[in-house]
Design an enzyme around this catalytic site. Structure first.
Site, PDB file in Angstrom:
ATOM      1  CG  HIS A  99      -0.094  -0.463   2.330  1.00  0.00           C
ATOM      2  ND1 HIS A  99      -0.139  -1.159   3.260  1.00  0.00           N
ATOM      3  CD2 HIS A  99       0.250   0.682   3.739  1.00  0.00           C
ATOM      4  CE1 HIS A  99       0.848  -1.298   4.143  1.00  0.00           C
ATOM      5  NE2 HIS A  99       0.517  -0.172   4.422  1.00  0.00           N
ATOM      6  CG  HIS A 101       0.705   5.438   4.360  1.00  0.00           C
ATOM      7  ND1 HIS A 101      -0.017   5.333   5.625  1.00  0.00           N
ATOM      8  CD2 HIS A 101       1.286   4.411   4.361  1.00  0.00           C
ATOM      9  CE1 HIS A 101       0.603   3.858   6.439  1.00  0.00           C
ATOM     10  NE2 HIS A 101       0.847   3.227   5.399  1.00  0.00           N
TER      11      HIS A 101
HETATM   12  P1  AMP Z   1       1.613   0.199   7.160  1.00  0.00           P
HETATM   13  O1  AMP Z   1       2.087   0.449   8.621  1.00  0.00           O
HETATM   14  O2  AMP Z   1       2.705   0.223   6.251  1.00  0.00           O
HETATM   15  O3  AMP Z   1       1.394  -1.134   7.503  1.00  0.00           O
HETATM   16  O4  AMP Z   1       0.096   0.971   7.255  1.00  0.00           O
HETATM   17  C1  AMP Z   1      -0.903   0.278   7.845  1.00  0.00           C
HETATM   18  C2  AMP Z   1      -2.179   1.417   7.766  1.00  0.00           C
HETATM   19  O5  AMP Z   1      -3.822   0.366   7.369  1.00  0.00           O
HETATM   20  C3  AMP Z   1      -1.938   2.140   9.355  1.00  0.00           C
HETATM   21  O6  AMP Z   1      -1.622   3.287   8.903  1.00  0.00           O
HETATM   22  C4  AMP Z   1      -3.500   1.629   9.411  1.00  0.00           C
HETATM   23  O7  AMP Z   1      -4.077   2.729  10.616  1.00  0.00           O
HETATM   24  C5  AMP Z   1      -4.299   1.071   8.221  1.00  0.00           C
HETATM   25  N1  AMP Z   1      -5.244   0.194   8.468  1.00  0.00           N
HETATM   26  C6  AMP Z   1      -4.691  -0.627   9.316  1.00  0.00           C
HETATM   27  N2  AMP Z   1      -6.643  -1.240   8.666  1.00  0.00           N
HETATM   28  C7  AMP Z   1      -6.998  -0.291   8.107  1.00  0.00           C
HETATM   29  C8  AMP Z   1      -8.851  -0.532   8.092  1.00  0.00           C
HETATM   30  N3  AMP Z   1      -9.112  -1.404   8.729  1.00  0.00           N
HETATM   31  N4  AMP Z   1      -9.454   0.636   7.220  1.00  0.00           N
HETATM   32  C9  AMP Z   1      -8.375   1.480   7.071  1.00  0.00           C
HETATM   33  N5  AMP Z   1      -7.069   1.894   7.511  1.00  0.00           N
HETATM   34  C10 AMP Z   1      -6.951   0.255   7.823  1.00  0.00           C
END
Ligand code: AMP
Ligand code: ZN
Length: 134
Positions: A99, A101
């Site tokens: 993903h 950000h």
């Molecule tokens: P990372 O640390 O780069 O793996 O980012 C994961 C991101 O996913 C974090 O910013 C979380 O807040 C976000 N996240 C996790 N679960 C969900 C969800 N169910 N819906 C939306 N965002 C999520």
């Protein structure tokens, strides 16, 4: 991957706040935003990290990051925007589905993206890294 939360979100199996969708990607609002408008670009197909992403899809993700940056900047009237992409636990990745950000930044707001201690590139490190990366 049937037990991957981002697979389910990207493919609409769990309802989520979607700001953009096409045949390859869904862009959603992060559930725990670092700033107002923090969004995530999710490919609909499962790839754990950037190394697993096919080149063509990764290229499309980069173009989408640009498009969404323009849209977010216009919509949120932000002053800047960070594009962040974590790979591996040691790099802060918590969901192991690739993903990107998109984090709008507002002038005067507190720092929200990790700031690293600025070291000094030594001649020894430079030589070692250049030889390894050769
Ligand atoms: P990372 O640390 O780069 O793996 O980012 C994961 C991101 O996913 C974090 O910013 C979380 O807040 C976000 N996240 C996790 N679960 C969900 C969800 N169910 N819906 C939306 N965002 C999520
Ligand atoms: Zn997945």
């Amino acid at each position: 991957m049937s037990d991957c939360i981002f697979c389910m979100l990207a493919n609409g199996e769990i309802p989520t706040a979607t700001v953009y969708e096409d045949s390859d990607f869904r862009v959603i609002l992060d559930a725990n935003p670092a700033s107002k408008g923090h969004s995530l670009i999710l490919p609909k197909e499962h790839f754990a990290n950037i190394r697993e992403m096919p080149d063509e899809l990764l290229g499309k993700a980069a173009v989408l990051a640009k498009k969404m940056s323009v849209r977010l900047t216009e919509a949120m009237n932000c002053d800047g925007l960070n594009v962040v992409q974590n790979n591996g636990e040691a790099a802060g990745q918590t969901v192991f589905h690739f993903h990107i950000h998109l984090i709008p930044r507002y002038a005067g707001s507190a720092p929200i993206v990790a700031n690293w201690h600025q070291g000094v590139l030594t001649e020894e490190d430079k030589a070692e890294i250049l030889s390894k990366m050769g």
